[in-house]
Design a protein around this motif. Structure first.
Motif, short mmCIF file in Angstrom:
data_model
loop_
_atom_site.label_atom_id
_atom_site.label_comp_id
_atom_site.label_asym_id
_atom_site.label_seq_id
_atom_site.Cartn_x
_atom_site.Cartn_y
_atom_site.Cartn_z
N VAL A 1 0.86 -1.18 0.00
CA VAL A 1 0.00 0.00 0.00
C VAL A 1 0.90 1.24 0.00
N ALA A 2 0.50 2.28 -0.72
CA ALA A 2 1.31 3.51 -0.76
C ALA A 2 1.48 4.09 0.64
N GLY A 3 2.67 4.57 0.91
CA GLY A 3 2.97 5.13 2.23
C GLY A 3 3.98 4.27 2.97
N SER A 4 5.18 4.82 3.20
CA SER A 4 6.22 4.06 3.92
C SER A 4 6.42 4.69 5.28
N GLN A 5 6.40 3.85 6.28
CA GLN A 5 6.75 4.34 7.62
C GLN A 5 8.25 4.18 7.80
N ALA B 1 2.65 -1.62 4.61
CA ALA B 1 1.45 -2.46 4.70
C ALA B 1 1.33 -3.23 3.39
N LEU C 1 -6.13 -0.83 7.10
CA LEU C 1 -5.25 0.29 7.46
C LEU C 1 -5.60 0.84 8.83
N LEU D 1 -2.98 1.06 11.97
CA LEU D 1 -2.59 2.27 12.69
C LEU D 1 -2.97 2.23 14.16
N GLY E 1 3.25 5.88 15.24
CA GLY E 1 2.20 6.75 15.78
C GLY E 1 1.07 5.93 16.38
N CYS F 1 2.31 9.57 6.00
CA CYS F 1 3.73 9.27 5.80
C CYS F 1 4.32 10.34 4.88
N LEU G 1 4.03 10.53 0.86
CA LEU G 1 2.70 10.62 0.24
C LEU G 1 2.41 12.06 -0.13
N ASN H 1 -4.19 4.76 1.81
CA ASN H 1 -2.74 4.93 1.96
C ASN H 1 -2.34 4.70 3.42
N LEU H 2 -1.12 4.24 3.59
CA LEU H 2 -0.63 4.03 4.97
C LEU H 2 -0.15 5.37 5.55
N PHE H 3 -0.70 5.73 6.69
CA PHE H 3 -0.32 6.96 7.38
C PHE H 3 0.49 6.59 8.63
N TYR H 4 0.98 7.61 9.32
CA TYR H 4 1.48 7.40 10.68
C TYR H 4 0.31 7.42 11.66
N ILE H 5 -0.58 8.38 11.47
CA ILE H 5 -1.74 8.52 12.35
C ILE H 5 -2.95 8.88 11.50
#
Lengths: 430, 161
Positions: free
Chosen positions: A188-192, A335, A350, A354, A360, B42, B45, B54-58
């Motif tokens: 999924v887009a978005g890298s931690q 993810a 998602l 989270l 977070g 993140c 993004l 989309n994957l977030f932090y929060i």
């Protein structure tokens, strides 16, 4: 290395003693040796094939301290190239990701294809005939690059065993995880991208430690208890830890949270229930009842030596981490999700991710705090010498909150770090 | 709200920062509407990415934001026990758009957090959607766009940004 040091591990199966020297987490000599003996001689996770869907897609990534250019070339083949110009060494690609027909080193203007082959350079006439045909004129591929079920690994050891042999028992668990859909999976887009001020091996241990959850994550379980009806039964479902060989390990267990794979919770409503039922029926059709139950209802925290964690829990996570210093590591987490997942299920996946996971979330920050405080505790490592990970030792079948998984990691770590007893620091001392 | 001035918006945001710095989180929570969102995407993004795909932090709705506050007030929220000391600076406040009953506001934030002798800096831009009624301002949406490279070296977002 200094031979007068105490051994790295203290193991006595008869007495059920398995101790790890705290020095392993702080000593700069150990840290330097790990680079050579662990990170230069293992398969290391690079990325997932879905991250590069189209020819020309590229990502730059740092793996074990090296810049790697991960590309899909014009023919669609994935490549892992050392991100350094063969001419004078500059990093060729300076963007994080994108799509490009070619890469130009800005220093002297050499141009390379997505396969790393030299296409042109200014002043070509000054070079001897056939220069472009030399292997040494191209960007160098990483010594080894192999893929299993879209998980791409590299190794800096050209003599390492094939990836599928290396994976040993972890292969079957990756299959269970990937078999939850026939449609393939994507990141999924978005890298931690985060960090912890602690030794990387502490995160290895933490990732396969079923023992710390109740205390470290008390606040998460408070929330879970208020949002699910079946907490009492759920964790009681229990589970087991497994040594998968070659340092890999897993814990597999039942848990009360909703799994978008196919475990419904009341919080997801009736509409959600019919969708989850459908997903479950499909799993039974494809895999039979027993495997479907395992895929849908069991959770897996899978560790692949030395630094890859695939958690198939309330969400599906891929996490890898690298030491920068004995007391500092960087972490990348993503993810993973089935390609044929509905928007509804993706949202809950998602949401699940989270709530618990990530820097977070309501759990990972507490893990980071625990690890950092272990690292602080190791300031006393010359006086308080040992960690004890003997929980459940000698049992026929280790419970998921026993410490078999950590012993599997440390045994392999020790084997790679100290292959011959004469090499300096002693390995296992009985 | 056509008449609402930037100074009034600034007072509201400065007050929010003070509540957070003083760990008056239950009081801070009352600044939010029932349908509020608090999100930190993140850093790789786009600024307007959706947390549903989309994957977030929060990505908290009002319920989870309430859980976040409850959690942070417990001594079992280990990452923040004992509490960090924090100091927030909010600046470059701009009213970006005015609608019937809400306004869009952007600002720059710099938050310092000290715990166990280590100080971290969080910085970036916050985008607010503020509901306006006779009572004053309330937060319908707060999105913090971190300007750093991921969360390094700060490591985690255990405080509220």
């Amino acid at each position: 290395m200094n031979a007068q040091h105490q051994p790295a591990l203290l193991v006595d199966p008869a007495q059920r003693i398995f101790k790890v020297a705290r020095r392993n987490f702080v000593d700069p000599d150990i840290f330097r040796a790990e680079k050579e003996m662990i990170f230069d001689r293992s398969w290391l996770y690079l990325g997932h094939s879905s991250e590069l869907p189209k020819p020309g897609d590229f990502i730059t990534r740092k793996v074990a301290g090296r810049g790697v250019l991960f590309t899909r070339d014009s023919k669609g083949q994935l490549r892992a190239l050392l991100n350094t110009c063969p001419h004078r060494g500059a990093q060729v690609c300076r963007e994080r990701k994108g799509n490009a027909k070619s890469f130009q080193c800005f220093y002297h203007g050499w141009v390379f294809g997505a396969d790393g082959k030299l296409r042109s350079q200014p002043g070509e006439a000054s070079y001897p005939e056939g220069f472009k045909g030399r292997d040494t004129s191209n960007m160098q591929p990483v010594p080894r690059f192999e893929t299993y079920r879209d998980f791409n690994f590299i190794s800096f050891d050209s003599n390492i065993v094939p990836l599928v042999d290396y994976l040993a028992g972890a292969k079957e668990f990756l299959d269970v995880i990937c078999d939850q859909t026939d449609a393939g999976m994507s990141i999924v887009a978005g890298s931690q991208e985060y960090s912890i001020r602690a030794n990387w091996k502490l995160l290895t241990e933490n990732s396969i430690d079923g023992y710390h959850a109740a205390t470290t994550h008390a606040t998460y379980f408070d929330i879970l208890m208020s949002s699910t009806d079946n907490l009492a039964g759920g964790m009681g479902g229990g589970g087991y830890g497994y040594d998968l060989g070659n340092g890999h390990a897993v814990l597999e267990y039942g848990a009360p949270w909703g799994r978008p794979v196919a475990q419904w919770i009341p919080g997801w409503g009736e509409a959600g229930k019919s969708e989850i039922d459908q997903l479950y029926d499909n799993l039974v059709k494809r895999h039979g009842q027993e495997r479907a139950d395992r895929i849908a209802r069991k959770n897996r925290n899978l560790f692949i030596f030395p630094n890859l964690v695939v958690n198939d829990i309330m969400a599906l996570t891929v996490r890898t981490y690298f030491p920068v210093a004995p007391d500092y590591m960087v972490i990348n987490a993503w993810a993973l999700a089935p390609n044929d997942e509905s928007a509804w299920a993706r949202k809950y996946r998602l949401n699940n991710f989270l709530e618990f996971l990530g820097p977070g979330g309501f759990a990972t920050p507490d893990d980071a705090e625990a690890l950092e405080h272990c690292q602080r505790g190791f300031e006393n490592s010359k006086e308080a010498l040992w960690n004890d990970i003997s929980k459940g030792m000698g049992k026929d079948k280790a419970h998921h909150d026993d410490e078999l998984q950590m012993r599997a990691f440390w045994t392999q770590w020790n084997k790679q770090m100290f292959p011959a007893p004469a090499s300096g620091i002693k390995g296992v001392a009985a | 709200m056509q008449s609402l001035s930037r100074t009034e918006v600034e007072d509201f945001l400065f007050n929010e920062a003070e509540l957070l710095d003083q760990w008056r989180l239950p009081e801070w929570l009352t600044l939010f509407t029932d349908d509020a969102k608090y999100e930190v995407p993140c850093t790789d993004l786009p600024a307007d990415a959706s947390s549903e795909s989309n994957l977030f932090y929060i990505a908290d709705d009002r319920v989870r934001l309430g859980e976040r506050v409850k959690r942070l007030m417990k001594r079992t929220a280990h990452a923040e026990f004992p509490h960090s000391k924090t100091s927030r600076i909010v600046g470059n406040v701009r009213i970006q758009a005015r609608r019937e009953d809400e306004i869009d506001v952007s600002c720059v934030f710099q938050t310092l957090r000290t715990k166990d002798g280590v100080t971290d800096l969080y910085f970036g831009t916050s985008r607010y959607r503020l509901a306006v009624d006779g009572e004053g301002l309330r937060i319908r949406e707060k999105r913090c766009l971190l300007a750093g490279d991921g969360l390094r070296p700060s490591g985690r977002i255990s405080i509220v940004l």
